[in-house]
Design an enzyme around this catalytic site. Structure first.
Site, short mmCIF file in Angstrom:
data_model
loop_
_atom_site.label_atom_id
_atom_site.label_comp_id
_atom_site.label_asym_id
_atom_site.label_seq_id
_atom_site.Cartn_x
_atom_site.Cartn_y
_atom_site.Cartn_z
N SER A 1 0.83 -1.21 0.00
CA SER A 1 0.00 0.00 0.00
C SER A 1 0.87 1.26 0.00
O SER A 1 1.84 1.37 0.75
CB SER A 1 -0.89 -0.01 1.24
OG SER A 1 -1.59 1.21 1.32
N LYS B 1 -3.51 2.50 -2.18
CA LYS B 1 -3.07 3.47 -1.16
C LYS B 1 -4.17 3.54 -0.10
O LYS B 1 -5.37 3.51 -0.44
CB LYS B 1 -2.88 4.84 -1.84
CG LYS B 1 -2.71 6.03 -0.89
CD LYS B 1 -1.37 6.06 -0.22
CE LYS B 1 -1.24 7.22 0.76
NZ LYS B 1 -0.22 6.99 1.78
N ASN C 1 9.24 8.21 4.83
CA ASN C 1 8.16 9.02 4.28
C ASN C 1 7.32 9.55 5.42
O ASN C 1 7.18 8.90 6.46
CB ASN C 1 7.30 8.21 3.29
CG ASN C 1 6.21 7.42 4.00
OD1 ASN C 1 5.18 7.98 4.38
ND2 ASN C 1 6.45 6.13 4.21
N LEU D 1 -1.04 10.06 4.90
CA LEU D 1 -2.30 9.52 4.37
C LEU D 1 -3.02 10.50 3.45
O LEU D 1 -4.24 10.68 3.52
CB LEU D 1 -3.21 9.06 5.53
CG LEU D 1 -2.64 7.92 6.37
CD1 LEU D 1 -3.45 7.71 7.65
CD2 LEU D 1 -2.58 6.62 5.58
N CYS E 1 -0.36 3.24 10.59
CA CYS E 1 0.34 4.34 9.93
C CYS E 1 1.08 5.17 10.97
O CYS E 1 0.48 5.64 11.93
CB CYS E 1 -0.64 5.24 9.18
SG CYS E 1 0.21 6.68 8.48
N GLY F 1 12.28 -0.03 3.04
CA GLY F 1 13.42 -0.41 2.20
C GLY F 1 14.22 -1.53 2.83
O GLY F 1 13.84 -2.08 3.87
N GLY G 1 10.97 -4.32 2.80
CA GLY G 1 12.30 -4.39 2.21
C GLY G 1 12.52 -5.44 1.15
O GLY G 1 13.67 -5.80 0.88
C1 SIN Z 1 1.35 7.66 4.91
O1 SIN Z 1 0.54 7.99 4.04
O2 SIN Z 1 1.73 8.43 5.79
C2 SIN Z 1 1.93 6.27 4.91
C3 SIN Z 1 0.91 5.28 5.30
C4 SIN Z 1 1.43 4.20 6.18
O3 SIN Z 1 2.64 4.07 6.40
O4 SIN Z 1 0.62 3.43 6.69
#
Ligand code: SIN
Length: 318
Positions: free
Chosen positions: A21, A45, A69, A73, A133, A222, A255
């Site tokens: 996702s 996503k 990242n 969301l 998340c 990763g 990863g």
């Molecule tokens: C995000 O959109 O912040 C990433 C979603 C996640 O890691 O679950």
């Protein structure tokens, strides 16, 4: 060719490789590189009830062994997702796992209700409940850090889905006891588990000597996290094998860049795998991983079913 058929509870897929996702949006871009129906399933996503712009930029930071990242969301909200993205995925014949989230347990349920009532729900083979998340303002909203919160969310989502809809609770490794969280999610009705989400991290810009991400923290993904994923899958699959928690299918993620990486997670106990960060520099990575896994199993004269959890049976006896 090896037999790559995998069974995730009542769900049978022709092969065990999925996207992870958030690493391939909602499929259109990836479909230019290969046919999404070549995968076991396409994972969307994570979608929430309302449109979201996510966290402030910069929200990506590279490290020597992966990336952080802090997307937060970002997404179109469930109504636009259903009408544009899920409808398109349905039209191309993809098997779809829809990843859902909410700011509250009730919002998770609202998203599930909307999803289940849409005509394109017909292409949904499972729902991934993203309770992990890391990019939320309040750490207390990472439902998967607490067994009770995990259970509440999974239970409410189940009430909104047609009986028998496969659900997978996505867990974070950033907990003291992942087996306890896995147990809570399964007791609440999850068909299985997706392990693992990213690990919470920080990167400091050494020129400016300040956090690189505007949101300060981000999720590390990763190659660096693969051993953590293998460990989490091993611990939960081990608890299942020992009868400490219910037996349920595990989808492994973290990863994976090659077929042998995928085989590691499968040997630890995963019945399917997701390819995420690798897709950013090689968009065809999910299909390549499928082909490499096929060759690796073939070379070992194993079917996928033989390989699931095989390392537990072969560990060095002390
Ligand atoms: C995000 O959109 O912040 C990433 C979603 C996640 O890691 O679950």
């Amino acid at each position: 060719m090896a037999d790559l058929t995998t069974r995730l509870g009542a769900l049978t897929l022709p092969n065990p490789v999925m996207t992870a996702s958030g690493c391939a949006a909602n499929g259109r871009e990836l479909h230019r590189f290969f046919d999404l129906t070549d995968l076991g399933a396409f994972v969307t996503k994570t979608v929430m009830a309302d449109p979201r712009s996510g966290r402030p930029t910069p929200r990506m930071a590279e490290t020597s062994s992966g990336m952080l990242n802090s997307i937060g969301l970002q997404g179109p909200g469930i109504a636009a997702f259903l009408d544009k993205d899920l409808t398109w995925l349905h039209s191309i014949g993809a098997r779809v796992v829809v990843s859902i989230a909410g700011n509250t347990a009730a919002e998770f349920a609202e998203v599930a209700r909307a999803l289940a009532s849409h005509p394109s729900f017909a292409c949904v083979v499972a729902v991934e409940i993203n309770i992990s998340c890391p990019n939320v303002a309040n750490r207390g909203l990472v439902f998967a850090c607490d067994p009770m919160s995990s259970s509440t969310v999974v239970g409410l989502v189940h009430q909104e889905l047609p009986p028998g809809t496969p659900t997978f609770a996505k867990l974070t490794p950033d907990v003291t006891d992942i087996v306890a969280i896995a147990d809570a999610a399964l007791q609440a009705g999850a068909t299985g588990l997706t392990m693992i989400n990213t690990l919470l991290g920080i990167v400091i810009d050494t020129d400016r000597l300040r956090p690189q991400l505007a949101g300060i923290t981000g999720g590390l993904s990763g190659p660096a996290i693969r051993p953590v994923a293998v460990r989490a899958i091993w611990q939960v699959a081990g608890a299942m094998r020992e009868g400490r928690i219910d037996t349920a299918p595990i989808i492994g993620v973290g990863g994976i860049r090659t077929g042998l990486d995928a085989l590691e997670l499968i040997a630890a106990g995963a019945s399917a795998v997701q390819v995420g960060t690798a897709t950013f520099n090689d968009p065809s990575a999910p299909r390549r991983v499928r082909d490499e896994l096929d060759a690796a199993l073939d070379a070992r004269a194993l079917t996928l079913a033989d390989a699931v959890g095989i390392a537990h049976r072969r560990k060095v006896q002390l």
